[in-house]
Design a protein around this motif. Structure first.
Motif, short mmCIF file in Angstrom:
data_model
loop_
_atom_site.label_atom_id
_atom_site.label_comp_id
_atom_site.label_asym_id
_atom_site.label_seq_id
_atom_site.Cartn_x
_atom_site.Cartn_y
_atom_site.Cartn_z
N ALA A 263 0.80 -1.18 0.11
CA ALA A 263 -0.16 -0.25 0.07
C ALA A 263 1.03 1.21 -0.26
O ALA A 263 0.53 2.45 -0.54
CB ALA A 263 -0.85 0.04 1.34
N GLY A 264 2.10 1.17 0.59
CA GLY A 264 3.08 2.41 0.44
C GLY A 264 3.15 2.75 2.17
O GLY A 264 2.56 2.33 2.81
N ASN A 265 4.37 3.69 2.11
CA ASN A 265 4.88 3.83 3.66
C ASN A 265 4.53 5.42 3.64
O ASN A 265 5.57 5.81 4.34
CB ASN A 265 6.23 3.69 3.47
CG ASN A 265 6.38 1.89 3.35
OD1 ASN A 265 5.29 1.22 3.84
ND2 ASN A 265 7.52 1.75 2.92
N SER A 266 3.58 5.83 3.12
CA SER A 266 3.26 7.52 3.15
C SER A 266 2.26 7.76 4.67
O SER A 266 1.89 8.87 4.88
CB SER A 266 2.55 7.99 1.98
OG SER A 266 3.29 7.63 1.03
N GLY A 267 2.29 7.02 5.45
CA GLY A 267 1.41 7.21 6.63
C GLY A 267 2.02 7.72 7.86
O GLY A 267 3.14 7.84 7.86
N THR A 268 1.46 8.88 8.65
CA THR A 268 1.75 9.17 9.74
C THR A 268 0.69 9.44 10.75
O THR A 268 -0.42 9.03 10.36
CB THR A 268 2.26 11.07 9.35
OG1 THR A 268 1.09 11.61 8.95
CG2 THR A 268 3.14 10.70 8.27
N GLU A 300 2.13 2.59 11.99
CA GLU A 300 2.21 4.33 11.85
C GLU A 300 2.44 4.86 10.28
O GLU A 300 1.89 5.60 9.73
CB GLU A 300 2.73 5.15 12.93
CG GLU A 300 2.44 6.56 12.87
CD GLU A 300 3.11 7.27 13.88
OE1 GLU A 300 4.15 8.09 13.81
OE2 GLU A 300 2.77 7.21 15.04
N PHE A 301 3.66 3.97 10.09
CA PHE A 301 4.15 4.36 8.71
C PHE A 301 3.46 4.17 7.60
O PHE A 301 3.39 4.28 6.18
CB PHE A 301 5.48 3.68 8.62
CG PHE A 301 5.76 2.33 8.45
CD1 PHE A 301 5.22 1.78 7.55
CD2 PHE A 301 6.15 1.86 9.61
CE1 PHE A 301 5.43 0.28 7.52
CE2 PHE A 301 6.42 0.32 9.72
CZ PHE A 301 5.90 -0.44 8.78
N SER A 302 2.51 2.89 7.63
CA SER A 302 1.51 2.36 6.47
C SER A 302 0.68 3.35 5.94
O SER A 302 -0.13 3.79 6.83
CB SER A 302 0.96 1.15 7.08
OG SER A 302 0.34 0.51 6.21
N SER A 303 0.60 3.31 4.70
CA SER A 303 -0.71 4.00 4.08
C SER A 303 -1.90 3.37 4.52
O SER A 303 -1.80 2.37 4.81
CB SER A 303 -0.22 4.25 2.44
OG SER A 303 1.20 4.71 2.31
N ALA A 304 -2.84 4.52 4.24
CA ALA A 304 -4.28 4.06 4.55
C ALA A 304 -4.94 4.50 3.69
O ALA A 304 -4.84 5.49 2.70
CB ALA A 304 -4.66 4.39 6.16
#
Length: 774
Positions: A263-268, A300-304
């Motif tokens: 999914a990507g690592n754009s999560g914060t 926390e780093f995981s995109s959603a």
């Protein structure tokens, strides 16, 4: 020829991926500089223009109408305006989606099962069933895969660097780490993959820096499609949409390939309520995987976002690493690590469900998702964390549906219902009145016996799952017939009535009565082609057709408690069945059009049948079923006076029996093979057979899963493999070999079935189906 790669920062690409569709004003671009692009053409003229107006063509794709090329600024404008060109797209960048790495090498004594991701997913529960991913081809589209003691690489390709070649060694380490999560050998070292039996293919599209271009990625996907991969893992992504990439993954999915992406690592902590899923995971044809930690909390780093499909372990995952880079194992974190868990799980499910298509496998995968976060699907976890680990279940299954009293007699009531679809559903409990005791039923009809005439009775039907959770229950009421009503005690239908005026306990065994005799003439005749039982001539029900069956050594025949015939619907039908009836006996009438399961309790009045088969004794579980088929002309014995209830059945025999059960006037073909008529009719009806494509298949033993598919189709459901089996189990046309639970495994789809079992299937369909061939 050399490949040129345009060096552009990812941030500068966000505003300029697609140059323009044909016929529109082109987007601004740098004047004078050659551009690396993907040119998607509409027709042959467009292809010719793309090639002629390119400075250099790097790749011509085989699965989509496109070329990767370098073009001048002037030619680029012409191509964008050319009506034969669909669109032109810049060669953007993608990169790995791992979040962090360490260079720690785990101790050599570490046990594979001690890794937290293994404990969470519990792939061994599938291995214990015999499914390790064997025969499933998985393309790891990544930075390559290096040789490792725990990895077996079946092949691959590299699209990175000069030309296209087979040097897919991993000079970054990311692809080797991903490959170990999918299929590291079991029992061979420090880690183990989800599907150690799967075949790994290295598709190197990323360089030593973990980055690659759109063209390289498209070439890798093109290769994976051409080489018939079953699953493609994409532990990479970017923030920029690319129509050509979208088209390519759609092409793979439409060809039946499962595409899994991180999914990507754009999560914060501040953007979890925003849509941060990257590409290609954002496309609908891709299974998008988010990451969870050891406590199954969203990383926390995981995109959603709404395009998260499922979640999997993605933090501090130990896996294989290229030895040439200094270590054999490494811990890494990111959605790059979450995605291969799902790719491996899909390999197990695909081996278990070989007939399921890509869409069906996605649904099956969701069935193993442990719900997390907000109840139901949410933007952090998707459908949940996919795991094969037995879960602590405190929720009762859904209630039965369409519960009615489907038949009534002076001393009995028959209850019918449809089973819930819960995966862990086990049984129904039938309570009588306010009695605390119950009767357990695994099918979907029940006959209450030894009741008083003209009396109302209350029942309650509860559902129970494999964990023992019980539902509140559904009430059902009915009244027995008055004593003056003539006819068999097992005939008649009654509507649901008011509360009872008298209650009596429900008994599980029938009261003995005077037996009724069914007799029919027996004329042994030679088989038309060797040792088979006599094939009927057809027409008017005057001649029998062959039985089908097939337990062979595969599935045991039902025990004495095998499904009994459901009660006849009309109270005016006499209990004695006329010999050689031209049409099947009328089925039990219920208000619910859906088929229900045959009763596990014998009819109120046991029927003593007279049949001329020496090898079908009165104690045989299927004697009444054999008599039912014999008196209707569906079967005829062998010349030696035997029926051979345990013999196996060919596809042509089963097909003939099925069609003649509903269409008794169908006649055998008078020219060529006797079964031609039945196969011609099967083709008209759309029944799934192998014999229409290959006459050799007509004489081959039919498997139980083939029978399931044919019966489901005959009842109006176009289902394949395990879905067909599940439908028969839920509809009551089959019950499986287990006395405690109905499962796909207990049905034993790869086994054959006996002649007696085949007749029981046909009988169940005539009584519980829609009354005709669909």
């Amino acid at each position: 020829m050399n490949k040129k790669h345009l060096s552009i920062a990812l941030s500068s690409l966000l505003a300029l991926p697609l140059l323009a569709p044909a016929g529109t004003a082109p987007t601004a671009f740098a004047e004078g500089a050659d551009q690396e692009v993907v040119i998607v053409y509409k027709n042959a003229d467009g292809k010719e223009a793309a090639i002629e107006q390119s400075e250099e063509v790097q790749h011509e794709f085989k699965t989509v109408p496109a070329v990767a090329a370098t073009v001048s600024s002037e030619d680029l404008r012409d191509l964008v305006d050319n009506p034969d060109i669909d669109y032109v797209e810049r060669n953007i960048s993608f990169q790995t989606t791992d979040f962090e790495t360490t260079s720690y090498t785990p101790p050599a004594t570490a046990k594979e099962a001690g890794n937290w991701n293994y404990q969470q997913v519990a792939p061994n529960t599938m291995w214990d069933q015999g499914f390790t991913g064997n025969g499933v081809k998985i393309a790891v589209v990544d930075s390559g895969i290096s040789e490792h003691p725990e990895l077996k690489i079946a092949g691959g390709i590299s699209t990175v660097g000069d030309g296209t070649n087979a040097n897919y060694a991993d000079d970054n380490g990311h692809g080797t780490h991903v490959a170990g999560i999918i299929a590291a050998d079991s029992g061979q070292g420090n880690v183990v993959g989800m599907a150690p039996g799967a075949s790994l293919y290295a598709v190197k599209t990323l360089g030593a820096d973990g980055k690659g271009t759109l063209v390289d990625l498209l070439e890798g996907l093109d290769w994976a499609i051409q080489n018939n991969m079953d699953i493609i893992n994409l532990s990479l992504g970017g923030d920029t949409d690319a129509q050509s990439l979208h088209d390519m993954v759609d092409k793979a999915y439409n060809k039946g390939i499962l595409v899994v992406a991180s999914a990507g690592n754009s999560g914060t902590a501040d953007n979890q309520d925003q849509n941060t899923v990257g590409y290609p995971a954002r496309y609908d044809s891709v299974i998008s995987v988010a990451s969870v930690d050891q406590n199954l909390n969203h990383s926390e780093f995981s995109s959603a976002g709404p395009r998260v499909d499922v979640s999997a372990p993605g933090e501090v995952i130990r896996s294989t690493f290229p030895i040439a880079l200094g270590v054999s194992y490494k811990y890494m974190s990111g959605t790059s690590q979450a995605a291969p868990h799902v790719a491996g799980e899909l390999a197990l499910l695909k081996e278990k469900n070989p007939s399921a298509n890509a869409s069906q496998l996605r649904e099956i995968l969701n069935g193993y998702a442990l719900d997390r976060g907000t109840p139901g699907r949410d933007n952090l976890y998707g459908s949940g964390v996919v795991t094969f680990k037995p879960q602590i279940d405190s929720s009762a299954p859904a209630e039965v549906g369409n519960a009615v009293v489907s038949a009534a007699a002076t001393d009995s009531l028959t209850l019918s219902w449809t089973q819930p679809t819960d995966r862990d559903f086990k049984e129904v409990r039938v309570y009588s009145g306010s009695e605390p005791t119950f009767t357990t039923v695994t099918q979907s009809t029940y006959q209450a016996l030894n009741l008083a005439p003209d009396t109302a009775y209350d029942f309650r039907l509860t559902t129970v799952d494999t964990a023992g959770n019980e539902s509140q229950g559904v009430p059902v009421s009915g009244r027995t017939l008055a004593a003056s009503v003539s006819g068999s005690p097992s005939t008649g239908e009654t509507p649901v009535t008011a509360a009872p005026t008298q209650q009596q306990p429900v008994q599980p065994t029938p009261a003995p009565t005077v037996p009724e005799v069914i007799s029919a003439p027996f004329v042994p005749t030679p088989a038309p082609s060797g040792g088979s039982a006599q094939i009927p001539s057809g027409g008017g029900g005057a001649a029998p057709i062959p039985s089908g069956g097939g337990g062979g050594g595969g599935a045991a025949a039902p025990a004495a408690a095998a499904p009994a015939a459901a009660p006849v619907a009309s109270p005016s039908v006499p209990a004695a069945v006329p010999a050689k009836s031209p049409t099947p006996a009328p089925a039990a009438t219920t208000p619910n059009p859906s088929p229900s399961v045959p009763s596990t309790v014998a009819p109120t009045t046991p029927v003593s049948v007279s049949i001329p088969f020496q090898d079908v004794p009165s104690t045989f579980w299927g004697r009444d079923t054999v008599a039912w088929a014999f008196e209707r002309g569906l079967v005829k014995g062998y010349a030696d006076g035997q029926f051979k209830p345990g013999a196996t059945v060919t596809e042509s025999e089963f097909l003939a029996m099925l069609i003649r059960a509903f269409e008794p006037n169908v006649k055998n073909s008078t020219t060529g093979t006797w079964s031609n008529t039945y196969y011609a009719r099967a083709k008209q009806l759309g029944l799934p057979t192998k014999g229409n494509a290959s006459k050799a298949s007509r004489s081959q033993t039919i498997t139980r899963v083939q029978v399931a598919e044919m019966l489901a189709s005959a009842n109006g459901r176009n289902l394949k493999g395990n879905q067909a089996i599940q439908y028969l189990l839920s509809a009551g046309i089959a019950s499986g070999s287990s006395k405690t639970s109905k499962t796909v495994a207990s049905f034993k789809g790869n086994a054959s079935l006996t002649r007696a079992e085949a007749l029981q299937f046909i009988k169940n369909l005539t009584e519980k189906g829609n009354g005709s061939l669909s």
